[in-house]
Scaffold this active site. Structure first.
Site, short mmCIF file in Angstrom:
data_model
loop_
_atom_site.label_atom_id
_atom_site.label_comp_id
_atom_site.label_asym_id
_atom_site.label_seq_id
_atom_site.Cartn_x
_atom_site.Cartn_y
_atom_site.Cartn_z
N CYS A 1 0.80 -1.22 0.00
CA CYS A 1 0.00 0.00 0.00
C CYS A 1 0.84 1.28 0.00
O CYS A 1 0.30 2.36 -0.22
CB CYS A 1 -0.96 -0.01 1.19
SG CYS A 1 -2.14 -1.39 1.13
N ASN B 1 -10.42 0.33 0.87
CA ASN B 1 -8.96 0.33 0.81
C ASN B 1 -8.56 -0.22 -0.56
O ASN B 1 -8.72 -1.40 -0.83
CB ASN B 1 -8.41 -0.55 1.94
CG ASN B 1 -6.90 -0.64 1.94
OD1 ASN B 1 -6.23 -0.36 0.96
ND2 ASN B 1 -6.36 -1.10 3.07
N HIS C 1 -2.79 6.98 2.80
CA HIS C 1 -3.33 5.70 2.34
C HIS C 1 -4.65 5.46 3.04
O HIS C 1 -4.78 5.64 4.26
CB HIS C 1 -2.33 4.58 2.66
CG HIS C 1 -2.92 3.22 2.55
ND1 HIS C 1 -3.61 2.79 1.43
CD2 HIS C 1 -2.95 2.18 3.42
CE1 HIS C 1 -4.03 1.55 1.62
NE2 HIS C 1 -3.63 1.16 2.81
#
Length: 337
Positions: free
Chosen positions: A125, A294, A264
């Protein structure tokens, strides 16, 4: 806790500017009720734990390169450039089309950008900022423009019965065109950190050279994404404030100078918890997690693109990009709009 810094403690990105952004999410909207039922949780539980209300999942036949290509085309249109002007394509992903070749090669083919360098970056990520750092030196040497793309299709590697993971993730791609131009938001500083001793917190156990996929592994579910959620949250809550402070010191700016925070989009509840601890008194935190979930390496460039297209940034404002995820890794970029 010890740490290892990749490519130095931090590096200036003099003369590298963002000249266009773009994003793409699949058409299919997946509700909390749909994703929660096999995992034994409901909409209220998911919303309370994550703030996520829905996410997008790729259609049958859509791969990471397809999403990446669509985001790349949007960013190129925003920048007003053609494929012939590209010198490098970097795709940040931990869900490649195939183990080989790099997903970036498919993107290059799709765009008709023959002659460019094309490679993948896997820092999970945190990957997009890692990729941004990697292309900076390339374009300063070779000229031309670079495509930095974050793209992931996590829906293909989720265990539908694992409530710790399946409710979190969506699919998507975000992209930036960067180049050594005279105008546009400048990337002033980047810093990349990896905590390899915590590499077991986020993983896909099978499918690599350590443990190839076989029938026994499939029966055991080792092909699925796995995460130690509490330990990951602890890492973020305990480490991100100090890492942010160190990065701002490296970059030579004060916390009060930051106008926008683009993190993020791991989990909305976690972001709400950690943001006050960063002590960015004038910063607005930008979020897309509520409706996209996400999206892995795509989450920072998607969120940056959404905010930019909404007119959230003004010339001269400082934007802090912050990635964190598997590795464990953390990445930061300071952008002056």
């Amino acid at each position: 806790m010890t740490d290892q810094t990749i490519l130095g403690t931090g590096s200036p990105m003099k003369d590298v500017r963002i000249v266009g952004t773009g994003a793409y999410v699949p058409d299919r909207i997946v509700s909390n009720d749909e994703v929660g039922a096999p995992a034994g949780v409901d909409d209220a539980w998911i919303t309370r734990k994550t703030t996520i209300r829905e996410r997008r999942w790729a259609a049958d036949g859509q791969a990471t390169s397809d999403l990446a290509t669509a985001a790349a085309r949007a960013a190129m249109a925003s920048a007003g450039i053609t494929a012939e002007q590209l010198s490098v394509i970097a795709v940040a992903t931990s869900t490649p089309d195939r183990p080989q070749p790099p997903t970036a090669a498919y993107v290059q083919q799709n765009l008709g950008a023959s002659g460019t360098a094309a490679f993948d970056v896997n820092a999970v990520c945190s990957g997009t900022v890692f990729a941004l750092s990697a292309v900076g030196s390339v374009i300063l040497r070779r000229g031309g423009y670079a495509l930095v793309i974050g793209a992931d299709v996590y829906s293909r590697i989720l265990n539908p019965a694992d409530r710790r993971t399946v409710v979190l993730f969506g699919d998507g791609a975000g992209a930036m065109v960067v180049g050594p131009t005279a105008e546009g938001p400048v990337v002033r500083h980047v810093s990349l950190r990896t905590f390899g001793e915590l590499s077991g917190l986020i993983r896909v156990p099978a499918g690599g050279s350590r443990l190839p996929v076989d029938a026994d592994g499939l029966d055991a579910g080792l092909q699925y994404f796995a995460m130690e959620g509490r330990e990951v949250r602890r890492f973020v809550v305990e480490q991100l404030p100090q890492l942010t402070k160190e990065f701002l010191h490296e970059a030579g700016v004060e916390a009060a100078d930051i106008s926008h925070f683009v993190p993020h989009q791991a989990n909305g509840t976690m972001l709400d918890e950690v943001f006050p601890a960063l002590h960015l008194p004038r910063a607005t935190m930008h979020r897309t997690v509520t409706y996209y979930g996400n999206t892995g390496a795509a989450s920072i460039p998607i969120t940056l693109d959404v905010a930019a297209r909404e007119g959230a940034f003004r010339k001269g404002e400082l934007i802090l990009l912050a990635g964190f995820g598997g590795g464990m890794a953390a990445s930061f970029a300071l952008v002056e709009w």
